[in-house]
Write a protein that holds these residues in place. Structure first.
Motif, PDB file in Angstrom:
ATOM      1  N   GLY A  85      34.736  49.535  48.886  1.00  0.00           N
ATOM      2  CA  GLY A  85      35.254  48.519  49.502  1.00  0.00           C
ATOM      3  C   GLY A  85      34.730  46.995  49.280  1.00  0.00           C
ATOM      4  O   GLY A  85      33.969  46.845  48.296  1.00  0.00           O
ATOM      5  N   ILE A  86      34.613  46.036  50.079  1.00  0.00           N
ATOM      6  CA  ILE A  86      34.344  44.809  49.768  1.00  0.00           C
ATOM      7  C   ILE A  86      34.130  43.891  50.815  1.00  0.00           C
ATOM      8  O   ILE A  86      34.889  44.051  51.925  1.00  0.00           O
ATOM      9  CB  ILE A  86      35.527  44.196  48.832  1.00  0.00           C
ATOM     10  N   CYS A 109      46.965  42.958  51.871  1.00  0.00           N
ATOM     11  CA  CYS A 109      45.479  43.292  52.416  1.00  0.00           C
ATOM     12  C   CYS A 109      45.854  44.267  53.569  1.00  0.00           C
ATOM     13  O   CYS A 109      46.743  43.995  54.161  1.00  0.00           O
ATOM     14  CB  CYS A 109      45.360  41.703  52.745  1.00  0.00           C
ATOM     15  N   CYS A 115      41.726  39.053  53.770  1.00  0.00           N
ATOM     16  CA  CYS A 115      41.338  38.676  52.191  1.00  0.00           C
ATOM     17  C   CYS A 115      41.273  37.161  51.999  1.00  0.00           C
ATOM     18  O   CYS A 115      41.461  36.426  53.131  1.00  0.00           O
ATOM     19  CB  CYS A 115      42.418  39.253  51.651  1.00  0.00           C
ATOM     20  N   VAL A 119      39.600  37.260  46.622  1.00  0.00           N
ATOM     21  CA  VAL A 119      40.015  38.504  46.862  1.00  0.00           C
ATOM     22  C   VAL A 119      41.473  38.727  47.707  1.00  0.00           C
ATOM     23  O   VAL A 119      41.662  38.573  48.661  1.00  0.00           O
ATOM     24  CB  VAL A 119      39.027  39.451  47.891  1.00  0.00           C
ATOM     25  N   ALA A 122      43.057  44.140  49.310  1.00  0.00           N
ATOM     26  CA  ALA A 122      42.443  45.352  49.707  1.00  0.00           C
ATOM     27  C   ALA A 122      42.905  46.448  50.412  1.00  0.00           C
ATOM     28  O   ALA A 122      43.507  45.879  51.633  1.00  0.00           O
ATOM     29  CB  ALA A 122      41.172  44.446  50.692  1.00  0.00           C
ATOM     30  N   PRO A 143      38.721  47.950  54.649  1.00  0.00           N
ATOM     31  CA  PRO A 143      38.234  47.898  53.209  1.00  0.00           C
ATOM     32  C   PRO A 143      36.715  47.280  53.302  1.00  0.00           C
ATOM     33  O   PRO A 143      36.181  47.093  52.330  1.00  0.00           O
ATOM     34  CB  PRO A 143      39.144  46.952  52.772  1.00  0.00           C
ATOM     35  N   ASP A 145      33.034  46.835  53.102  1.00  0.00           N
ATOM     36  CA  ASP A 145      32.092  47.639  52.291  1.00  0.00           C
ATOM     37  C   ASP A 145      30.657  47.917  52.831  1.00  0.00           C
ATOM     38  O   ASP A 145      30.007  46.737  53.049  1.00  0.00           O
ATOM     39  CB  ASP A 145      31.797  46.715  51.066  1.00  0.00           C
ATOM     40  N   MET A 186      40.600  45.111  45.911  1.00  0.00           N
ATOM     41  CA  MET A 186      39.768  46.160  45.923  1.00  0.00           C
ATOM     42  C   MET A 186      40.672  47.464  46.371  1.00  0.00           C
ATOM     43  O   MET A 186      41.555  47.322  47.432  1.00  0.00           O
ATOM     44  CB  MET A 186      38.725  45.824  47.131  1.00  0.00           C
ATOM     45  N   TYR A 187      40.315  48.412  46.100  1.00  0.00           N
ATOM     46  CA  TYR A 187      40.906  49.638  46.504  1.00  0.00           C
ATOM     47  C   TYR A 187      39.970  50.657  46.919  1.00  0.00           C
ATOM     48  O   TYR A 187      39.083  51.142  46.046  1.00  0.00           O
ATOM     49  CB  TYR A 187      41.790  50.443  45.284  1.00  0.00           C
ATOM     50  N   LYS A 188      39.638  50.979  48.193  1.00  0.00           N
ATOM     51  CA  LYS A 188      38.429  51.682  48.788  1.00  0.00           C
ATOM     52  C   LYS A 188      38.749  53.075  48.851  1.00  0.00           C
ATOM     53  O   LYS A 188      39.683  53.628  49.665  1.00  0.00           O
ATOM     54  CB  LYS A 188      38.179  51.167  50.187  1.00  0.00           C
TER      55      LYS A 188
END
Length: 563
Positions: A85-86, A109, A115, A119, A122, A143, A145, A186-188
């Protein structure tokens, strides 16, 4: 295969349709074997668990502030990060100074997640984790983190310029990624409970989506313990299809070195990354009452150096152990049993380093028996503790690990002075003075044990004590810090953090040569590395040979042989 359409629908977790064809489903062993025998099925594999494997590092490898850039092309680069995640709110990932995402971007997103123009996407992938239990037990269905890993990886690859980045004054400087102008998606796939777990079904779906979304580079700081063959794993399959679509995948070699044949992510089309140290040292100092300074390692003491000295006491002198008891006698020196708080209160405790590093780490994360500091002595600190020291808050108390020769000096001082005192100073960041680059002890080594017939890892990059952005959200690493005193940067070690260094370099090269294939970019990195033999007394040559990346993309004429 199934008795009804409804039963089949309930069993399926994912359909992989955007970039390649396949599905993830709950199957019995018999069903899986029957499906494997069906015409047109390439492979079937179980939903294996994967694990998650910068003020100085970019200057160290040669990508300094004055490096040439093609700003417009860099802004069109999108690095896909498959991770935990982010947090887009951190300064390293702020999107205020960016224009809209490039027109090629087809991603999105996650609902109710914000986002920005840095970024740009996500997404979350929890279904594979649900095979083993609820992904959100200690995480959030978002997403965001909570582990801290994905935010750090993203900041190394493409973080913004951030001045005065430091951990409570340690290693102060300007943090940045390789391509600060690039975008992040980001791909969690990794979930905090119980141990930052990432599952193949989720990873494969994330790559299916990332390829279709239009990312240019994939940064994957994950490994699987039981990697087997060519097309029986999500990572090798997903990265193969990414390569076919012109996307280079960069992945970590793993942190289970230094044994031979431990390297992971060995597929030939993956750019596999090991880790080295840099020329920045984190030095700990024990100041004795006689003015003598003893140097050590093993922890990052973030508190300010104390004004006053404290009495020194050995673990044996502070123990209320019955030395007739074998277990007590064997462990008294390690501070593992029977500490007498009346004897230890207000003192710095000397403990022998336990035989298992994990036991030492238990002490690193807690203060006990009223002590004001800990000295771990008598043996050379285990390599993984030197390379991956714990960040300590004031509640943990200052700590330092010293080797055998330094221990002898300390014991001589104790023997000659009944009122021996000392104080452990705040950790200092020092540039130079050590031997670098050296391949880290924990970095996995070749040869490739799966029979690919290729040399792995492909390249090594800085991965020890990297200053990196961490989420603003309260994470497990900083539960001991109050909200008003929580840091925005910390240190991390592992091939997880070496990987985005190389992923960022790949993106940097692509900004100059947008039409180059994954093979061309990989060749540019692996064939123009600086071969460095670190010289040092008693150093092992095979551990010292470090192939460092060369970043001048116009220095050499490139020729490529491709199918």
């Amino acid at each position: 295969m199934w008795s009804s359409h409804e039963e089949a629908k309930a069993s399926i977790r994912y359909r992989y349709t955007k970039s390649f064809n396949g599905f993830s489903a709950m199957l019995t062993e018999e069903e899986a074997n029957r499906l494997a025998a069906t015409k047109g099925v390439v492979s079937i594999f179980i939903n294996r668990r994967h694990k998650l494997l910068i003020t100085r590092s970019w200057d160290f490898v040669g990508l300094n502030k004055s490096a040439p850039r093609v700003h417009a092309a860099e802004s069109d680069i999108i690095i896909g990060v498959i991770d935990s995640g982010i947090d887009p709110s951190v300064e390293s990932l702020n999107g205020d100074n960016f224009g809209p995402p490039p027109a090629k971007w087809k991603g999105s997103c996650f609902a109710n997640f914000t986002c920005n123009n840095k970024v740009v996407g996500a997404k979350i992938f929890p279904e594979g984790k649900k095979y083993e239990g609820d992904a959100t037990t200690e995480d959030v269905y978002s997403p965001m983190d909570l582990a801290g890993h994905g935010t750090s990886v993203a900041s190394i690859a493409a973080g913004n310029w951030v001045d005065n980045a430091n951990l409570f004054g340690i290693a102060n400087g300007t943090a940045r990624g390789a391509v600060p102008g690039a975008r992040i998606a980001m791909y969690k796939v990794c979930w905090r409970a119980p141990d930052n777990e990432c599952y193949e079904a989720d990873i494969l779906k994330a790559m299916d989506e990332a390829i279709a979304d239009g990312v240019d580079i994939l940064s994957i700081s994950l490994v699987v313990d039981d990697e087997t063959g060519t097309f029986d794993g999500g990572l090798s399959i997903g990265t193969f299809h990414a390569m076919k679509k012109g996307i280079l995948s960069v992945a970590g070699a793993g942190n289970d070195g230094p044994g031979l044949g431990t390297v992971r992510n060995c597929a030939p089309w993956i750019l596999t990354v090991g880790m080295t140290n840099t020329d920045r040292q984190l030095k700990n100092t024990l100041l004795l009452g006689n003015g003598q300074k003893l140097e050590g390692e093993g922890a990052i003491n973030v508190f300010k150096s104390p004004k006053n000295f404290a009495p020194l006491i050995t673990s044996v002198d502070s123990s209320q152990c019955d030395f007739k008891d074998e277990e007590c006698r064997d462990n008294a020196g390690t501070c593992y049993f029977y500490m007498d708080s009346d004897r230890t209160k207000g003192k710095i405790l000397l403990c022998k380093i336990p035989p298992e590093a994990g036991m030492m780490r238990q002490y690193f994360k807690r203060s006990h028996q009223g002590i004001v500091g800990s000295i771990w002595f008598d043996t050379v600190p285990p390599p993984d503790l030197v390379e991956n020291p714990y960040v300590l808050s004031e509640s943990d108390g200052p700590q330092i690990g010293i080797n055998r020769s330094t221990t002898n000096i300390l014991l001589q001082y104790l023997k000659s002075n009944k009122s021996a005192v000392g104080k452990i100073l705040q950790t200092e960041s020092i540039i130079g003075g050590g031997v670098a680059p050296i391949v880290s002890s924990g970095s996995c080594r070749g040869p490739d044990r799966l029979g690919w017939g290729v040399l792995k890892p492909d390249v090594v990059a800085p991965g020890e004590n990297i200053l990196l952005a961490i989420p603003s959200y309260k994470t497990y690493l900083y539960d001991t810090f109050s909200s008003h005193n929580r840091p925005t940067f910390s240190f991390g070690t592992g091939t997880s953090f070496a990987t985005p260094h190389v992923g960022g370099v790949a993106a940097y090269i692509k900004s100059f040569h947008p039409t180059w294939s994954p093979a061309a970019i990989k060749s540019a990195i692996t064939t123009t590395m600086k071969v460095s033999i670190a010289e040092g007394k008693g150093m092992e040559l095979k551990r010292s040979a470090s192939q460092n990346i060369e970043l001048n993309v116009d220095k050499y004429p490139y020729q490529f042989l491709e199918n």
